[in-house]
Design an enzyme around this catalytic site. Structure first.
Site, PDB file in Angstrom:
ATOM      1  N   SER A  84       0.815  -1.631   0.075  1.00 35.58           N
ATOM      2  CA  SER A  84       0.024  -0.054  -0.093  1.00 35.58           C
ATOM      3  C   SER A  84       0.770   1.566  -0.113  1.00 35.58           C
ATOM      4  CB  SER A  84      -0.920   0.318   0.797  1.00 35.58           C
ATOM      5  OG  SER A  84      -0.369  -0.130   2.377  1.00 35.58           O
ATOM      6  N   ASP A 110      -4.286   8.018   7.645  1.00 37.03           N
ATOM      7  CA  ASP A 110      -4.917   7.034   8.682  1.00 37.03           C
ATOM      8  C   ASP A 110      -4.043   5.855   9.573  1.00 37.03           C
ATOM      9  OD1 ASP A 110      -3.839   4.920   7.366  1.00 37.03           O
ATOM     10  OD2 ASP A 110      -5.321   4.296   5.565  1.00 37.03           O
ATOM     11  N   HIS A 119      -1.077   3.816   7.223  1.00 36.09           N
ATOM     12  CA  HIS A 119      -0.395   4.948   6.686  1.00 36.09           C
ATOM     13  C   HIS A 119      -0.114   6.391   6.362  1.00 36.09           C
ATOM     14  CE1 HIS A 119      -2.959   1.689   4.705  1.00 36.09           C
ATOM     15  NE2 HIS A 119      -1.592   1.622   4.211  1.00 36.09           N
TER      16      HIS A 119
END
Ligand SMILES: *[C@@H]1O[C@H](CO)[C@@H](O)[C@H](O)[C@H]1NC(C)=O
Ligand SMILES: *[C@@H]1O[C@H](CO)[C@@H](O)[C@H](O)[C@H]1NC(C)=O
Ligand SMILES: *[C@@H]1O[C@H](CO)[C@@H](O)[C@H](O)[C@H]1NC(C)=O
Ligand SMILES: *[C@@H]1O[C@H](CO)[C@@H](O)[C@H](O)[C@H]1NC(C)=O
Ligand SMILES: *[C@@H]1O[C@H](CO)[C@@H](O)[C@H](O)[C@H]1NC(C)=O
Length: 357
Positions: A34, A322, A325
């Site tokens: 990610s 978040d 991340h």
């Protein structure tokens, strides 16, 4: 007067230098998780690891959620920009049905990174059998289809020259370590890290055989310091076991890369020490403009970042967007450190030197 001229010459030299660097890097190929996904998982209809809804992308042009796990750009985007490209390479899944982009002389690379994925095939996959992520091995399989395409278009020799000058960024390992830790596996940690190393090594060798020569590898950050993990510590501090695994991963991959570059004398690499880079900011956030390095800007323990969550307005001051991340600000800092950083953060050469090598 003399000084002014000197300054002008210096600036010109910088500009010229950038142009030369551009010419030396024909393309960028990005693999991993990610931290580098620019929309891969949007193409997986059953994937639960996605970020294609607001407020993800709130600071992206037109506040568009693109699948990036960020309020704006991620590290892959910033690295592509620093390398002189106008935009980040497109996701492979987009290119696969728009092969005209690969056929064009202006083809500048592809992004295979898939949120939630890891070095191991099983990392990030859900038990229901539906496809949740694209594991690293499959990402390399996708690259090999581009390799064949390039050979068909350019011929073997020029495809090989093109790829040998191109950069291969890989940011992977965190999700394997998360999965190992959360499953309370009985496999001893040295054995687990060695297994990851053995498999990672074989993937790097496969990429080498497919023409890759310049590897920009990013190790695992202190993932025990993510807000999602800190809440498991009564003091709110980082989870030390997870951070120790990240450290061991770094030293394992460092050893592997030294060995690999001995086996293949024309292989060049930079290893970004994501652990050291992040700890440096956690210990001393102010000089970097961060005021909040332990809580996410978006969401909280009860509501994950998404349409129902609240999010901060001073996003530039947060390290985490978040609960796992980084913000765009943190991703930009990471990319600039990889690109031009000192040996403590990226070794044996930084990403700019890798591009020029
Ligand atoms: C590409 O096109 C084929 C045929 O139309 C389709 O089955 C497949 O899902 C498409 N792949 C992607 C990633 O969009
Ligand atoms: C991983 O998955 C791919 C594709 O499903 C398969 O070909 C490969 O053998 C698997 N690798 C390992 C190490 O299990
Ligand atoms: C929790 O954080 C403290 C520092 O605040 C640290 O000393 C301790 O080891 C952490 N606990 C775990 C389980 O990692
Ligand atoms: C960090 O942000 C959280 C949530 O946005 C807030 O509760 C906390 O007080 C902030 N901490 C600092 C040091 O500003
Ligand atoms: C948001 O909240 C509504 C109302 O409580 C709920 O129906 C919906 O499923 C939530 N959406 C998400 C993405 O959690």
């Amino acid at each position: 007067m003399g000084k002014k001229i000197f300054l002008v010459v210096l600036c010109l030299a910088t500009v010229l230098d950038l142009h030369l660097a551009n010419a030396e890097v024909p393309a960028v190929f990005i693999l991993g998780d990610s931290t580098a996904d620019t929309g891969t998982n949007n193409f997986l209809p059953d994937s639960k690891d996605r970020a294609d809804f607001p407020p993800y992308g709130i600071d992206f042009p037109h506040s568009r959620p693109t699948g990036r796990f960020s309020n704006g750009l991620n590290s892959a985007d910033f690295l592509a920009k620093l390398m002189g490209f106008k935009r980040s390479p497109l996701p492979f899944f987009y290119l696969v049905n728009n092969t005209k982009f690969i056929k064009r002389p202006s083809f500048r690379g592809a992004n295979f990174a898939s949120a939630g994925s890891g070095i191991l095939n099983i990392t990030g996959q859900t038990k229901n059998g539906l496809k949740n992520v694209v594991p690293l091995e499959e990402q390399i399989g996708q690259f090999s289809s581009i390799y064949s395409e390039l050979v068909a278009i350019k011929g073997q020799a020029s495809a090989e020259v093109f790829l040998s000058k191109s950069l291969f960024f890989i940011s992977v390992g965190s999700n394997d370590i998360f999965a190992y830790y959360l499953s309370r596996s009985t496999v001893p940690k040295q054995e687990f890290i060695a297994t990851l190393g053995f498999i990672y090594d074989s993937y790097l060798r496969t990429l080498y055989k497919l023409g890759a020569r310049k590897f920009g590898i990013i190790s695992v950050p202190p993932i025990g310091c993510c807000p999602a993990l800190r809440i498991q510590n009564t003091t709110g501090g980082c989870l030390e076991d997870l951070n120790n695994l990240a450290l061991e991963f770094h030293s394992m991959i460092n050893t592997q890369l030294i060995k690999l570059s001995t086996d293949y004398s024309d292989m060049k690499y930079s290893l970004g020490n994501a652990y050291e880079m992040t700890i440096n900011v956690l210990d001393n956030p102010c000089p970097f403009g961060f005021k909040n390095v332990s809580n996410p800007c978006c969401g909280d323990e009860r509501t994950p970042c998404g349409p129902n969550a609240t999010f901060c307005s001073n996003r530039r001051e947060y390290l985490f967007w978040d609960s796992v991340h980084p913000t765009q600000a943190a991703a930009g800092l990471a990319a600039r450190t990889l690109y031009g950083g000192e040996l403590r953060f990226v070794s044996p050469i930084n990403f700019k030197q890798l591009a020029d090598a």
